[in-house]
Design a protein around this motif. Structure first.
Motif, PDB file in Angstrom:
ATOM      1  N   UNK A  33       0.821  -1.214   0.000  1.00 28.02           N
ATOM      2  CA  UNK A  33       0.000   0.000   0.000  1.00 28.02           C
ATOM      3  C   UNK A  33       0.854   1.264   0.000  1.00 28.02           C
ATOM      4  N   UNK A  34       2.154   1.129  -0.280  1.00 30.82           N
ATOM      5  CA  UNK A  34       3.040   2.287  -0.193  1.00 30.82           C
ATOM      6  C   UNK A  34       2.694   3.351  -1.218  1.00 30.82           C
ATOM      7  N   UNK A  35       1.978   2.960  -2.253  1.00 27.97           N
ATOM      8  CA  UNK A  35       1.623   3.935  -3.287  1.00 27.97           C
ATOM      9  C   UNK A  35       0.175   3.706  -3.690  1.00 27.97           C
ATOM     10  N   UNK A  36      -0.748   4.246  -2.920  1.00 27.48           N
ATOM     11  CA  UNK A  36      -2.181   4.002  -3.150  1.00 27.48           C
ATOM     12  C   UNK A  36      -2.573   4.390  -4.576  1.00 27.48           C
ATOM     13  N   UNK A  37      -3.166   3.456  -5.279  1.00 31.92           N
ATOM     14  CA  UNK A  37      -3.547   3.735  -6.657  1.00 31.92           C
ATOM     15  C   UNK A  37      -2.439   3.461  -7.643  1.00 31.92           C
ATOM     16  N   UNK A  38      -1.206   3.267  -7.118  1.00 31.76           N
ATOM     17  CA  UNK A  38      -0.072   2.895  -7.966  1.00 31.76           C
ATOM     18  C   UNK A  38       0.047   3.785  -9.210  1.00 31.76           C
ATOM     19  N   UNK A  39       0.044   5.098  -8.965  1.00 33.18           N
ATOM     20  CA  UNK A  39       0.153   6.104 -10.047  1.00 33.18           C
ATOM     21  C   UNK A  39      -0.909   5.863 -11.121  1.00 33.18           C
ATOM     22  N   UNK A  40      -2.134   5.888 -10.685  1.00 32.55           N
ATOM     23  CA  UNK A  40      -3.274   5.621 -11.565  1.00 32.55           C
ATOM     24  C   UNK A  40      -3.299   6.572 -12.762  1.00 32.55           C
ATOM     25  N   UNK A  41      -2.817   7.801 -12.545  1.00 35.24           N
ATOM     26  CA  UNK A  41      -2.826   8.810 -13.617  1.00 35.24           C
ATOM     27  C   UNK A  41      -2.019   8.389 -14.838  1.00 35.24           C
ATOM     28  N   UNK A  42      -1.096   7.449 -14.666  1.00 33.64           N
ATOM     29  CA  UNK A  42      -0.306   6.978 -15.807  1.00 33.64           C
ATOM     30  C   UNK A  42      -1.179   6.401 -16.917  1.00 33.64           C
ATOM     31  N   UNK A  43      -2.330   5.831 -16.520  1.00 33.08           N
ATOM     32  CA  UNK A  43      -3.205   5.223 -17.522  1.00 33.08           C
ATOM     33  C   UNK A  43      -3.623   6.219 -18.595  1.00 33.08           C
ATOM     34  N   UNK A  44      -3.809   7.461 -18.201  1.00 37.04           N
ATOM     35  CA  UNK A  44      -4.243   8.471 -19.168  1.00 37.04           C
ATOM     36  C   UNK A  44      -3.094   8.863 -20.108  1.00 37.04           C
ATOM     37  N   UNK A  45      -1.851   8.744 -19.629  1.00 35.32           N
ATOM     38  CA  UNK A  45      -0.695   8.922 -20.517  1.00 35.32           C
ATOM     39  C   UNK A  45      -0.656   7.811 -21.561  1.00 35.32           C
ATOM     40  N   UNK A  46      -0.923   6.589 -21.123  1.00 37.99           N
ATOM     41  CA  UNK A  46      -0.924   5.456 -22.053  1.00 37.99           C
ATOM     42  C   UNK A  46      -2.008   5.605 -23.114  1.00 37.99           C
ATOM     43  N   UNK A 118      -2.765  -6.963 -32.744  1.00 37.72           N
ATOM     44  CA  UNK A 118      -3.097  -5.873 -31.823  1.00 37.72           C
ATOM     45  C   UNK A 118      -2.094  -5.768 -30.675  1.00 37.72           C
ATOM     46  N   UNK A 119      -1.585  -6.929 -30.236  1.00 29.79           N
ATOM     47  CA  UNK A 119      -0.606  -6.903 -29.155  1.00 29.79           C
ATOM     48  C   UNK A 119       0.608  -6.076 -29.556  1.00 29.79           C
ATOM     49  N   UNK A 120       1.205  -6.391 -30.691  1.00 28.93           N
ATOM     50  CA  UNK A 120       2.448  -5.708 -31.079  1.00 28.93           C
ATOM     51  C   UNK A 120       2.192  -4.272 -31.487  1.00 28.93           C
ATOM     52  N   UNK A 121       0.996  -3.991 -31.992  1.00 28.68           N
ATOM     53  CA  UNK A 121       0.659  -2.594 -32.299  1.00 28.68           C
ATOM     54  C   UNK A 121       0.745  -1.762 -31.025  1.00 28.68           C
ATOM     55  N   UNK A 122       0.171  -2.273 -29.937  1.00 29.90           N
ATOM     56  CA  UNK A 122       0.199  -1.553 -28.654  1.00 29.90           C
ATOM     57  C   UNK A 122       1.580  -1.592 -28.018  1.00 29.90           C
ATOM     58  N   UNK A 123       2.176  -2.762 -27.985  1.00 32.11           N
ATOM     59  CA  UNK A 123       3.447  -2.932 -27.272  1.00 32.11           C
ATOM     60  C   UNK A 123       4.550  -2.071 -27.892  1.00 32.11           C
ATOM     61  N   UNK A 124       4.652  -2.104 -29.214  1.00 28.58           N
ATOM     62  CA  UNK A 124       5.721  -1.350 -29.887  1.00 28.58           C
ATOM     63  C   UNK A 124       5.564   0.155 -29.672  1.00 28.58           C
ATOM     64  N   UNK A 129       7.494   5.096 -26.778  1.00 36.03           N
ATOM     65  CA  UNK A 129       7.152   6.396 -26.188  1.00 36.03           C
ATOM     66  C   UNK A 129       7.343   6.473 -24.670  1.00 36.03           C
ATOM     67  N   UNK A 130       7.448   5.315 -23.991  1.00 37.27           N
ATOM     68  CA  UNK A 130       7.579   5.365 -22.532  1.00 37.27           C
ATOM     69  C   UNK A 130       9.016   5.674 -22.138  1.00 37.27           C
ATOM     70  N   UNK A 131       9.175   6.119 -20.882  1.00 43.01           N
ATOM     71  CA  UNK A 131      10.496   6.513 -20.379  1.00 43.01           C
ATOM     72  C   UNK A 131      10.526   6.348 -18.860  1.00 43.01           C
ATOM     73  N   UNK A 132      11.526   6.921 -18.216  1.00 41.12           N
ATOM     74  CA  UNK A 132      11.645   6.779 -16.754  1.00 41.12           C
ATOM     75  C   UNK A 132      10.461   7.412 -16.029  1.00 41.12           C
ATOM     76  N   UNK A 133       9.957   8.524 -16.567  1.00 39.56           N
ATOM     77  CA  UNK A 133       8.823   9.205 -15.927  1.00 39.56           C
ATOM     78  C   UNK A 133       7.503   8.491 -16.200  1.00 39.56           C
TER      79      UNK A 133
END
Length: 523
Positions: A33-46, A118-124, A129-133
Motif C-alpha cells: 500500500x506504499x503507493x495508493x492507486x499505484x500512479x493511476x494517472x499513468x493510464x491516461x498517458x498510455x 493488436x498486441x504488437x501494435x500496442x506494445x511497440x 514512447x515510454x520513459x523513466x517518468x
C-alpha cells in the motif's frame, strides 16, 4: 518441411509475445500500500500514446465490479446481447489456459492472428514512447489497454468490461461514460488492498459509478448497501436493486451456468442488458422484470459459457469412473456457494445428462455406481484457509456430502510468467510448506467437526514416492502431493482400481489451479 517450419515459426512468435507480456509482470506484492492507486494517472498517458481517448468514448460499455459473480454476470450479458444480434466484445479475467480467453469477440476468444497484430501494435508504440517518468504499463493495465484497442478496432456494438480488482483504481475505470454500471455480490476478498470492512470494500467497488449513469446492484448486506447508496446519491444516480431471476421466466430451460447463485447474476445481467438496449435506442417493447423474458434473453442465459465456474468435466481417460467438478471459488462466500453447487450436483443422479460429453456406455454404467467425493485444493497464500475450508466442509456436510479424501497440491502455473498451452516442467524441489499447512487445517477440521467421522489423532504421517519419483505425504483423510500431475495420476489409478465407484472430484480454491487441471485433463 516448409509447412512444419512455418508452424514452428508461428509457435515461436506466439511464445515471444507471451515472453514480452511476462516482462510487464511486476514482482511487487498486490498488498503493497506504499503507493495508493499505484500512479493511476499513468493510464491516461498510455491512452494518449495509443490514441485511444476518442475510441473509448465511442464504445457503448457495460462496466461490472463486485467480489463474486461479476465474471458470470458479464458472461450472461454478453450472451444476451449477442443473441439480440449485436457484435459483442467481452473482457474478463483471469484466463485459465491461454491469455486470449480474456478477449472475446462475438462469444469466441480472439484468434491468435488478431491477438498478435493488436498486441504488437500496442506494445511497440508504448515501448517507443515510454520513459523513466512514464514507464511501461504493468501486466493487467496493458491487457486492459489492449482490450480497448481490440474492441475499438473491431467496431463492436457493445463492450462488456469486468473489473480486474476493486474498481476505483482499476485499469478498466478509465471509461468516463459507460452506458450502465453493475455491482455484483460483495464480500470479503482482497482485503489487503480494498479494506477490512464491507463498507470499505463497497466504497472501492463503487468507484466505477459515473455521474448520472444508471447503476444496478444485487441485494447486499446493509453495511455494503448503505455505502453504495451514499456513493450513488453523490453522483445523482438512482441505484436500483436487481433481484434474482425467476426460473419460471426461462420457459422450462435451465441457466447455462450451474448453481443457485447464478440466478442472482442472471437477474443483474438482465437489468444491465435491458437498460443498455433502452439507452442505445433499442428498447424492448412491453418488457419488465416480472413479465416473460424476450426469446433472445432466454437463449443468451441458457447458452452462455464460462470455463472454471461450476464446470463439470468427465475424465476422458476414466469414463464413468472419474468426474471433475471445477469452480474457482476463493472467498468465504463463494466457497459456500461452490459447496452447495457441488453437493446438489453429486446428489442428483441425472446431472451428467446435462453435459456435452455423453458416451452412452458412460451414462448407463455411471448411473448405477456408488460414488465417492474427493477434494483437490490449493489457494493463494494471501487467502486464509481457516476461513475457506470450514465453509466448504460444513456446507457440504449440511447437505450430506463428506469427502473421502482431500488432496493438497501446489499450482503448476507461476505468477511471474504468462504460460503457453504447453505445461511447464514440474519443480522436484517445490516448497510444500503452504500445502502442509492446508493439510493440518483440514485434519483439524475433520477431527473437531461433529458431523464428520473423526480420524485417529495418533496416526502417523506416511511419506512415500509415486512411480514418477514425486513425494506423496498422507494421513487417513488427506494427502499432500508435490505436483498436480502426480495427484491426477493417483486419481486415475484409484478410479481404474475400483470400477464400481464413480469418483467425484471437487477442484476449488484457485482459478490458477482450475486452469492447470483443465490443461492436464483436456490434453
Amino acid at each position: 518441411m516448409a509447412e512444419g517450419g512455418s508452424m514452428e515459426s508461428a509457435a515461436g512468435r506466439y511464445q515471444s509475445t507471451l515472453d514480452a507480456l511476462s516482462s510487464l509482470i511486476t514482482k511487487k506484492s498486490r498488498a503493497d500500500k506504499s503507493n495508493k492507486g499505484d500512479r493511476y494517472d499513468l493510464l491516461f498517458d498510455y491512452l494518449k500514446i495509443l490514441e485511444l481517448d476518442e475510441a473509448i468514448s465511442q464504445l457503448k460499455i457495460i462496466h461490472v465490479a463486485g467480489t463474486k459473480g461479476k465474471g458470470s454476470t458479464c458472461t450472461f450479458a454478453e450472451s444476451i446481447l449477442r443473441n439480440c444480434g449485436f457484435r459483442t466484445g467481452l473482457f474478463t479475467s483471469p484466463h485459465l489456459i491461454d491469455v486470449r480467453e480474456r478477449f472475446r469477440l462475438d462469444g469466441l476468444e480472439i484468434s491468435e492472428e488478431k491477438f498478435l497484430e493488436y498486441f504488437w501494435w500496442c506494445y511497440d508504440r508504448l515501448k517507443e514512447k515510454t520513459n523513466d517518468d512514464v514507464p511501461m504499463p504493468t501486466y493487467f493495465r496493458f491487457l486492459a489497454l489492449l482490450a480497448f484497442k481490440i474492441f475499438a478496432a473491431e467496431q463492436v456494438d457493445v463492450a462488456i468490461l469486468e473489473v480486474g480488482l476493486g474498481g476505483r483504481f482499476d485499469a478498466t475505470n478509465v471509461v468516463k461514460k459507460p452506458i450502465v454500471c453493475g455491482i455484483s455480490s460483495l464480500g470479503y476478498d482482497h482485503m489487503e488492498i480494498l479494506g477490512n470492512t464491507l463498507g470499505e470494500i463497497a466504497g472501492e467497488k463503487a468507484g466505477i459509478f459515473k455521474h448520472e449513469i444508471p447503476a444496478f446492484t444485487v441485494p447486499q448486506p446493509d453495511e455494503a448497501m448503505h455505502v453504495l447508496e451514499e456513493k450513488a446519491s453523490k453522483l445523482n444516480i438512482n441505484l436500483q436493486v436487481a433481484h434474482p431471476l425467476d426460473a419460471n421466466l426461462l420457459n422450462g430451460l435451465k441457466l447455462a451456468l450451474e448453481g443457485e447463485h447464478q440466478y442472482l447474476n442472471a437477474g443483474l445481467a438482465v437489468a444491465l442488458c435491458s437498460t443498455w438496449l433502452q439507452r442505445t435506442g433499442h428498447p424492448i417493447i412491453n418488457f419488465n422484470q416480472t413479465g416473460p423474458l424476450p426469446e433472445p434473453f432466454i437463449k443468451g442465459l441458457t447458452t452462455a459459457s464460462l470455463q472454471g465456474r461450476a464446470q463439470i468435466v468427465p475424465d476422458i481417460e476414466s469414463p464413468g469412473n472419474l468426474v471433475f467438478y471445477l469452480d474457482g471459488a476463493h472467498s468465504p462466500e463463494s466457497m459456500e456457494a461452490c459447496a452447495r453447487w457441488f453437493s446438489l450436483c453429486t446428489r442428483d443422479d441425472n446431472h451428467l445428462s446435462n453435459l456435452n460429453y455423453q458416451p452412452q456406455q458412460h451414462m448407463d454404467e455411471g448411473s448405477k455406481k456408488d460414488t465417492a467425493q474427493i477434494l483437490l485444493f490449493n489457494c493463494m497464500s494471501v487467502r486464509d484457509p481457516q476461513l475457506l475450508l470450514p465453509r466448504l466442509m460444513r456446507t457440504c456436510a449440511s447437505h450430506g456430502v463428506c469427502f473421502q479424501k482431500a488432496l493438497f497440491v501446489p499450482n503448476i502455473s507461476v505468477y511471474h510468467k504468462v504460460g503457453s498451452q504447453a505445461l511447464p516442467t514440474v519443480d522436484p524441489q517445490v516448497d510444500l510448506s503452504w500445502q502442509f499447512g492446508l493439510q493440518r487445517a483440514w485434519e483439524s477440521l475433520m477431527q473437531s467437526d461433529k458431523g464428520v467421522k473423526p480420524s485417529n489423532t495418533d496416526q502417523a504421517c506416511e511419506e512415500v514416492k509415486d512411480d514418477t519419483g514425486m513425494r506423496v505425504t498422507s494421513f487417513k483423510n488427506s494427502s499432500v502431493f508435490s505436483s498436480l500431475p502426480s495427484a491426477i495420476k493417483w486419481l486415475r489409478d484409484t478410479a481404474q482400481k475400483d470400477r464400481f465407484v464413480c469418483f467425484q472430484v471437487l477442484v476449488t480454491g484457485s482459478l490458477h489451479l482450475i486452469g492447470d487441471v483443465l490443461r492436464l485433463i483436456k490434453k
